[in-house]
Every structure is written in C-alpha cells, then in structure tokens.
Design a protein around this motif. Structure first.
Motif, PDB file in Angstrom:
ATOM      1  N   SER A  40       0.843  -1.196   0.000  1.00 47.60           N
ATOM      2  CA  SER A  40       0.000   0.000   0.000  1.00 47.60           C
ATOM      3  C   SER A  40       0.877   1.245   0.000  1.00 47.60           C
ATOM      4  CB  SER A  40      -0.929   0.013   1.218  1.00 47.60           C
ATOM      5  OG  SER A  40      -0.186   0.217   2.411  1.00 47.60           O
ATOM      6  N   ILE A  41       0.323   2.306  -0.572  1.00 44.09           N
ATOM      7  CA  ILE A  41       0.995   3.598  -0.654  1.00 44.09           C
ATOM      8  C   ILE A  41       0.123   4.638   0.031  1.00 44.09           C
ATOM      9  CG2 ILE A  41       1.842   5.401  -2.204  1.00 44.09           C
ATOM     10  CD1 ILE A  41       3.499   2.966  -2.552  1.00 44.09           C
ATOM     11  N   ALA A 101       5.370   3.013   1.181  1.00 43.17           N
ATOM     12  CA  ALA A 101       5.993   4.293   0.829  1.00 43.17           C
ATOM     13  C   ALA A 101       4.969   5.391   1.047  1.00 43.17           C
ATOM     14  CB  ALA A 101       6.491   4.291  -0.609  1.00 43.17           C
ATOM     15  N   LEU A 102       5.457   6.607   1.199  1.00 41.30           N
ATOM     16  CA  LEU A 102       4.595   7.734   1.549  1.00 41.30           C
ATOM     17  C   LEU A 102       4.970   8.923   0.681  1.00 41.30           C
ATOM     18  CD1 LEU A 102       2.401   8.046   3.761  1.00 41.30           C
ATOM     19  CD2 LEU A 102       4.161   9.069   5.212  1.00 41.30           C
ATOM     20  N   LEU A 103       3.972   9.638   0.191  1.00 39.49           N
ATOM     21  CA  LEU A 103       4.203  10.858  -0.587  1.00 39.49           C
ATOM     22  C   LEU A 103       3.602  12.052   0.137  1.00 39.49           C
ATOM     23  CD1 LEU A 103       5.102  12.305  -3.237  1.00 39.49           C
ATOM     24  CD2 LEU A 103       2.784  11.864  -4.101  1.00 39.49           C
ATOM     25  N   LEU A 123      13.818  11.284   5.001  1.00 40.34           N
ATOM     26  CA  LEU A 123      13.270  10.085   5.642  1.00 40.34           C
ATOM     27  C   LEU A 123      13.132   8.975   4.608  1.00 40.34           C
ATOM     28  CD1 LEU A 123      10.420  11.709   7.789  1.00 40.34           C
ATOM     29  CD2 LEU A 123      12.653  10.923   8.584  1.00 40.34           C
ATOM     30  N   PRO A 124      13.760   7.829   4.795  1.00 37.71           N
ATOM     31  CA  PRO A 124      13.664   6.737   3.824  1.00 37.71           C
ATOM     32  C   PRO A 124      12.208   6.344   3.566  1.00 37.71           C
ATOM     33  CG  PRO A 124      15.378   6.279   5.431  1.00 37.71           C
ATOM     34  CD  PRO A 124      14.646   7.485   5.928  1.00 37.71           C
ATOM     35  N   GLY A 125      11.860   6.235   2.305  1.00 36.79           N
ATOM     36  CA  GLY A 125      10.510   5.835   1.936  1.00 36.79           C
ATOM     37  C   GLY A 125       9.492   6.949   1.947  1.00 36.79           C
ATOM     38  N   GLN A 159       9.070   7.073  -9.202  1.00 36.87           N
ATOM     39  CA  GLN A 159      10.160   6.872  -8.240  1.00 36.87           C
ATOM     40  C   GLN A 159       9.718   6.008  -7.065  1.00 36.87           C
ATOM     41  OE1 GLN A 159      13.243   7.652  -8.837  1.00 36.87           O
ATOM     42  NE2 GLN A 159      12.723   8.687 -10.756  1.00 36.87           N
ATOM     43  N   MET A 160       8.483   6.178  -6.611  1.00 28.55           N
ATOM     44  CA  MET A 160       7.972   5.366  -5.503  1.00 28.55           C
ATOM     45  C   MET A 160       7.833   3.913  -5.927  1.00 28.55           C
ATOM     46  SD  MET A 160       5.137   8.079  -4.093  1.00 28.55           S
ATOM     47  CE  MET A 160       4.705   7.254  -2.552  1.00 28.55           C
TER      48      MET A 160
END
Length: 480
Positions: free
Chosen positions: A148-149, A234-236, A433-435, A462-463
């Motif tokens: 999940s993103i 991952a987080l945007l 922050l990684p991710g 990129q994600m």
C-alpha cells in the motif's frame, strides 16, 4: 472530416464563443462556451505539424499536442483523448486553467504572424466529449499488489500520483485535511474558471477505481507521520503551500483586510452549498463594498473577478509593476478589464487606513528601475506621489509560502530549504526520511496545477522503483 493539416494559412484563429461581460458578471459560469464539433476540428487543423513542436517542449507534461490535434481534426476524438490522457491526468482541468498564452500557445510555431492554435480550448473540448461519451474510465490495474501507498494531500500532485500508482496495482490511500478532494482546485479557484463538478467527478472516478480517501484527516493531529510510515510501503507528501504571504505596512490588523485564500475559500464553499458564517456576516463577501486587491498574479485575478460577481460597488487591482511585467495570465487580465475591474499599475500600498475597520488604502506611485540579480526590473517609489482610494474590503493576494511541516507532522528529521519547502533528492524525489517522498508545490514553491501533475506522475515512478527495490531486497534476504 478535415483532409489535411496546416490550415493556418486559410483559417483564422477562433476561440469558442465568449459570453458577454454583462452575462459573466451575473453568474458563476465559465467564460467560454463549448466548441462546436466542426469548429474544434477546423481549429485543430490549423496545426502546422512542425518537426520540433515547441508547444510540447514548453508544456510541463510534454503533452503530444500535435498528435491529438491531428486526431481531432480527423474526427477521431476517442483516440485524441487516449493520446492526451496518456501524458496528462487532468486534461479537462489544464484546458481550462493552464496559462496557455505563456506555455503551449505562447510557443506555437505559427504564433508569429498567424496566431497560435487554440490548444487549450481544443483540449477542453476533447476531454469534455470523452466524459460525455463515457470514454473516461476509473483507473484499473492489470493485477493487484499487496503493498500500500500513502499520499498526504488530495491536490493535483497527490491525485496524479494516486492515479498512476493505482494503475500499477498498489493499494492507494489518500489523506487530506479538507472535506473535499481537489485542494486549491476546489477551494482556491473560482467556478467561472473551473466548475466544481469537473473536479468532483474525478473524485468519484478515482474512488470507483479503488483509491481510498481519508478526508478531514490532519497529519499530526488525527494520525502521525510515524504511524503512516508503518502502515504503508511508501509515503508521498503533496500538501501544497497554503500559508498566505503578508505585507509589512501599517493597518494590516484592521478588520476588512483579509487574505486571498480565506476570501476565495469562503466564496467557493458558499457556492458549494456550505454554511459559511464569515460570508453571511459580510466579512468575506464583497457585495456592496469598495474592494481593493493587492497583487498581480492569477490569485489576484481570481479575487477581483470574484468580487465583481458578488456585486462589489467597485473593484480595483493594485500592482506595483506595469501590465507587461504582470506574473498572471494576460488573458485573465483582459477578462477582468472587460468585466469592469480597474487596474492601478505601478502603484504599491503604503498603509491601510481606518479606525477599527479599513476605510482607505494609501498608495504611492512606482517606476521601474534597473534589473536586479534575476534580470527583473526593480521597482522604486516616486517621491511625493502618494494617493488614497476608498476601500472597505482589502484582499491581500501576495502569494503563498509553505507551512512548517516538520512541526505540524512532529517529524524534525524532515529537511526544509531556506524557503521552507521540503528538501528532496531530485533524482529520486525522496526526502531525508527513507521511503517518504515529496512532490508539487511543497517542493517547488507555489506554482501551476500542470507542474503539480508532472511532479505527481514523476513521484509515482520513483515510488514504484523504491517499492520494487525494497521487495526484491526482502526476497533476497528471505532466500538466504
């Protein structure tokens, strides 16, 4: 059906029929009517199909403009829409609000001498037709992924990333502090430029495609960034910039001196049917007021034209440079002038005057001096040129700055630039922050919707690469 292109030597440029200024002042409908099919085909056929399409080069999305113009000229509208949508998540929105005069149309090869192709109007026509015909479908992946993103922000960048990631099969969750999806597209841009249904139908389409929206959700209050990082692969961060810039002159504390975003949000909420006490009380309503808007960008144009429609007694735009140096779209300036807005060029406020409530703006005339380090001419006051004008509503449209996200999110490790925007590695779009990635205005500063779309789509790529790499690494470790 048009038999060939390069019809600019035979056909003059024509925009869709423009509603009269009198009509526009009385409602919130869009300025231009829809193209008739034959007119859209004719205007598309004016494209020169040049070898180096500067319209595409100067489009932030590098849209394949000559290709979908040719398809439109040939009456192949469904194919035209598919080509347009391949590079643009929201072509119907860009067709309405992009400053085409500064981007694609302003760089059209035939613009010198024959006037440019009406790219924006054709783009709007093609996509509106696609919606009417049911060609616009929810984002559906070929296969589902278990990862999940998380996306913070439901504006152009966040939504563009969400759509791309959903097509790739991710379980996408979008978090936004407001009660509707769209960000400034829903609350900042007036309906006469972007009708709200155009944005809301995208929300419904994305939900139908399996994207999950968590609205009225404030990061740092309702959920922490650490919790989201643990919840998602991952987080945007795509929050945009919402902190209004102020002006350091006496009287900014007076009642009746308001920020542009507060004013526009109140108007848009009222138009959407919400109860808005500040609008009903008159605090954020221009009806019967002498309105002065300070600023020269597109937000200032939104404010002056909103005030006209609210029934202001007078509307003046105060800008410290001249018309040629105005950062906003010249097409918007022309529309505002037609609707009765008065422009005070080369004038800057010295003070807002009044007792408790603003009653006048004291300004001074300016002249353009030598260029500064950026190449732009400096502005200098003309001694003894002060003047006053009545104003019982002053709207400050001076641009936007980022909020303090590290403090809001409780994550001091989020690095920021000297302008307060988030620092990222521009190759990977990842923060410290990684991710955790970032895109849109929170990285580049206040900009255009089309740049937000570009950044969101790039961030999605990129994600995806990051999650794929993490998954491969985990599998390798498990196999050992």
């Amino acid at each position: 059906m048009v038999e060939r292109m390069l019809q600019f030597v035979r056909l003059e440029q024509r925009q869709p029929d423009k509603r009269t200024a009198e009509e526009r002042r009385g409602d919130w409908n869009e300025v231009y009517n829809q193209f008739k099919p034959a007119d859209a085909a004719d205007q598309a056929s004016r494209c020169s199909q040049c070898g180096v399409p500067f319209c595409s080069v100067h489009c932030p999305l590098n849209n394949n403009i000559p290709d979908w113009l040719k398809l439109t000229a040939e009456g192949r509208l469904e194919e035209a829409y598919e080509v347009s949508a391949a590079t643009n998540t929201f072509p119907e929105i860009c067709g309405r609000i992009c400053p085409q005069d500064r981007l694609c149309e302003g760089n059209c090869v035939i613009e010198k001498g024959f006037e440019s192709v009406t790219i924006g109007a054709v783009e709007k026509y093609v996509t509106d037709t696609a919606w009417e015909k049911g060609w616009v479908q929810p984002p559906k992946p070929v296969r589902e992924r278990e990862q999940s993103i998380g996306i913070i922000g439901a504006g152009p960048a966040g939504l563009a990333a969400a759509e791309r990631l959903r097509i790739l099969g991710y379980q996408v969750h979008v978090y936004d502090r407001y009660d509707r999806v769209g960000g400034l597209m829903i609350y900042g841009i007036p309906s006469f430029k972007l009708e709200k249904e155009v944005v809301l139908r995208r929300h419904a389409q994305f939900e139908a495609g399996g994207i999950h929206f968590h609205l009225n959700c404030m990061i740092g209050r309702d959920v922490t960034l650490a919790e989201l990082r643990a919840r998602h692969s991952a987080l945007l961060v795509a929050t945009g910039v919402y902190k209004s810039r102020d002006i350091d002159v006496p009287g900014t504390h007076l009642s009746g001196v308001v920020a542009a975003l507060d004013y526009l949000t109140a108007s848009n909420r009222h138009g959407l049917g919400d109860r808005v006490p500040e609008f009903e009380s008159g605090a954020l309503n221009a009806a019967g007021r002498n309105v002065v808007v300070v600023g020269g960008g597109d937000t200032a144009m939104d404010c002056v034209r909103t005030a006209v429609r609210q029934g202001a007694a007078s509307v003046t735009c105060l800008y410290r440079r001249d018309k040629a140096n105005m950062p906003g779209s010249l097409r918007e300036v022309k529309n505002a002038e037609e609707e009765g807005v008065h422009f005070e060029w080369l004038a800057a406020p010295e003070a807002f005057e009044g007792v408790g409530h603003v009653g006048a703006v004291r300004s001074i005339r300016m002249h353009l001096g030598l260029p500064d380090a950026t190449g732009r001419q400096q502005v200098e006051p003309i001694p003894g040129s002060a003047f006053k004008q009545p104003a019982d509503l002053v709207i400050k449209a001076l641009g936007f700055d980022p909020e303090d996200l590290p403090a809001m999110f409780g994550e001091p490790a989020l690095g920021v630039s000297r302008w307060g925007t988030l620092k990222i590695d521009h190759r990977t779009m990842m923060t410290a922050l990684p991710g955790v990635f970032a895109a849109g205005d929170i990285v580049r500063g206040a900009s255009l919707v089309v740049w937000g779309i570009r950044d969101g789509r790039d961030a999605a790529e990129q994600m995806h690469a990051f999650v794929e790499a993490q998954t491969a690494s985990s599998l390798a470790v498990a196999a050992e």
